[in-house]
Design an enzyme around this catalytic site. Structure first.
Site, PDB file in Angstrom:
ATOM      1  N   LYS A 180       8.664  -8.303  10.351  1.00  0.00           N
ATOM      2  CA  LYS A 180       7.886  -8.279  11.585  1.00  0.00           C
ATOM      3  C   LYS A 180       8.030 -10.074  12.536  1.00  0.00           C
ATOM      4  O   LYS A 180       8.341 -10.472  11.005  1.00  0.00           O
ATOM      5  CB  LYS A 180       6.209  -7.814  10.826  1.00  0.00           C
ATOM      6  CG  LYS A 180       5.550  -6.369  10.906  1.00  0.00           C
ATOM      7  CD  LYS A 180       3.949  -6.279  10.651  1.00  0.00           C
ATOM      8  CE  LYS A 180       3.997  -4.968  10.631  1.00  0.00           C
ATOM      9  NZ  LYS A 180       2.972  -4.542  10.111  1.00  0.00           N
ATOM     10  N   ARG A 232       5.148  -0.750   2.791  1.00  0.00           N
ATOM     11  CA  ARG A 232       6.291  -0.842   3.725  1.00  0.00           C
ATOM     12  C   ARG A 232       7.349  -1.308   3.758  1.00  0.00           C
ATOM     13  O   ARG A 232       7.225  -2.040   4.385  1.00  0.00           O
ATOM     14  CB  ARG A 232       5.052   0.123   4.426  1.00  0.00           C
ATOM     15  CG  ARG A 232       5.026   1.091   5.471  1.00  0.00           C
ATOM     16  CD  ARG A 232       3.859   2.009   6.329  1.00  0.00           C
ATOM     17  NE  ARG A 232       4.293   2.286   7.844  1.00  0.00           N
ATOM     18  CZ  ARG A 232       5.384   1.862   8.427  1.00  0.00           C
ATOM     19  NH1 ARG A 232       5.925   0.718   9.064  1.00  0.00           N
ATOM     20  NH2 ARG A 232       6.251   2.792   9.569  1.00  0.00           N
TER      21      ARG A 232
END
Length: 273
Positions: free
Chosen positions: A216, A254
């Site tokens: 991210k 994840r």
């Protein structure tokens, strides 16, 4: 669908984006054949679950219609389930969740925590799937404008508790419910770091926790004076947070890249007394 067992280590959920526009790997697995092959490769690399998604949730992305999402996701879920792969479906639509559960998915990973589709919680409860509820304040086109908090930890925990209570009230058993603080969704980089410093507050809600930080943007510019790293070069920073998750024995991480994250967890486990 069995209850959420307490794992002996943090699990690894491999990301399978069956989309043309996801921020890290959009388009790479956009055909069913390529997606199934990649899903099997993730399992071979050590993934415990494969998270199949047919709609990008990157900031600013536009929604696709339900028919497109169904066409992208269901054939891949059915094929992977046929190979014995444990699957979660990454969707905010009850229609897609239902079709995926019937095709063999075990989990619904809903980034909206049931807010995007009023039928979601009842659907999961009826079909007996496990449910992952994430903290969410709006779709991708809106989330940046909603990253406003007085106390990000307290507000995220309170809003996530509301989604937990709604899931339980709909009939989703407590032992099939996982919570996700929603790192990167309607949050600035500093909001993300503050939540990561206080994961104990999320754990205090009394349910297993999924952490999704893979590649991210807030991991892009960590070192002053050095250029920002592109998504595919953020796996080492991701692994550092995987270590944090493993030390806390969170339920799962994840991730786009599986083997390195699995190795990071293995190091933590070897270091335990």
């Amino acid at each position: 669908m069995s209850a959420v067992a307490t794992p002996t280590r943090t699990l690894v959920m491999g990301i399978l984006n069956v989309t043309p526009d996801s921020f890290s790997d959009g388009g790479r697995w956009a055909t069913p054949e390529a997606a199934v092959a990649h899903g099997l490769a993730l399992v071979a690399q050590g993934a415990d679950l494969v998270d199949v998604g047919g709609e990008s949730t990157r900031p600013g992305s536009a929604r696709v219609d339900a028919g497109t999402e169904l066409d992208r996701v269901v054939p891949v879920v059915r094929a992977l389930a046929g190979h014995g792969v444990r699957i979660s479906v990454d969707t905010t639509r009850a229609e897609v969740a239902a079709a995926s559960l019937r095709a063999g998915a075990l989990w619904v990973n809903d980034v909206s925590g049931g807010l995007a589709d009023p039928a979601m919680l009842d659907t999961v409860a009826e079909l007996g799937g496990g449910y992952i509820a994430m903290h969410w304040r709006g779709h991708a086109t809106e989330m940046a404008d909603r990253a406003v908090y007085t106390d990000v930890v307290a507000e995220v925990v309170a809003e996530l508790a509301e989604r937990r209570d709604a899931a339980l009230a709909a009939g989703i058993p407590a032992d099939r419910l996982v919570l996700d603080p929603g790192i990167g969704f309607a949050k600035t980089a500093e909001h993300n770091w503050e939540l990561l410093r206080h994961l104990d507050a999320v754990e205090g809600l009394g349910h297993p926790v999924l952490l999704g930080v893979s590649r991210k943007r807030f991991l892009a510019g960590l070192v002053d004076g050095l250029p920002e790293t592109p998504p595919a070069e953020r796996d080492i920073a991701t692994a550092a947070l995987t270590v944090l998750a493993a030390q806390r024995r969170l339920w799962a991480v994840r991730t786009h890249e599986v083997r390195g994250q699995r190795d990071a967890i293995a190091v933590v486990e070897r270091m335990r007394p």
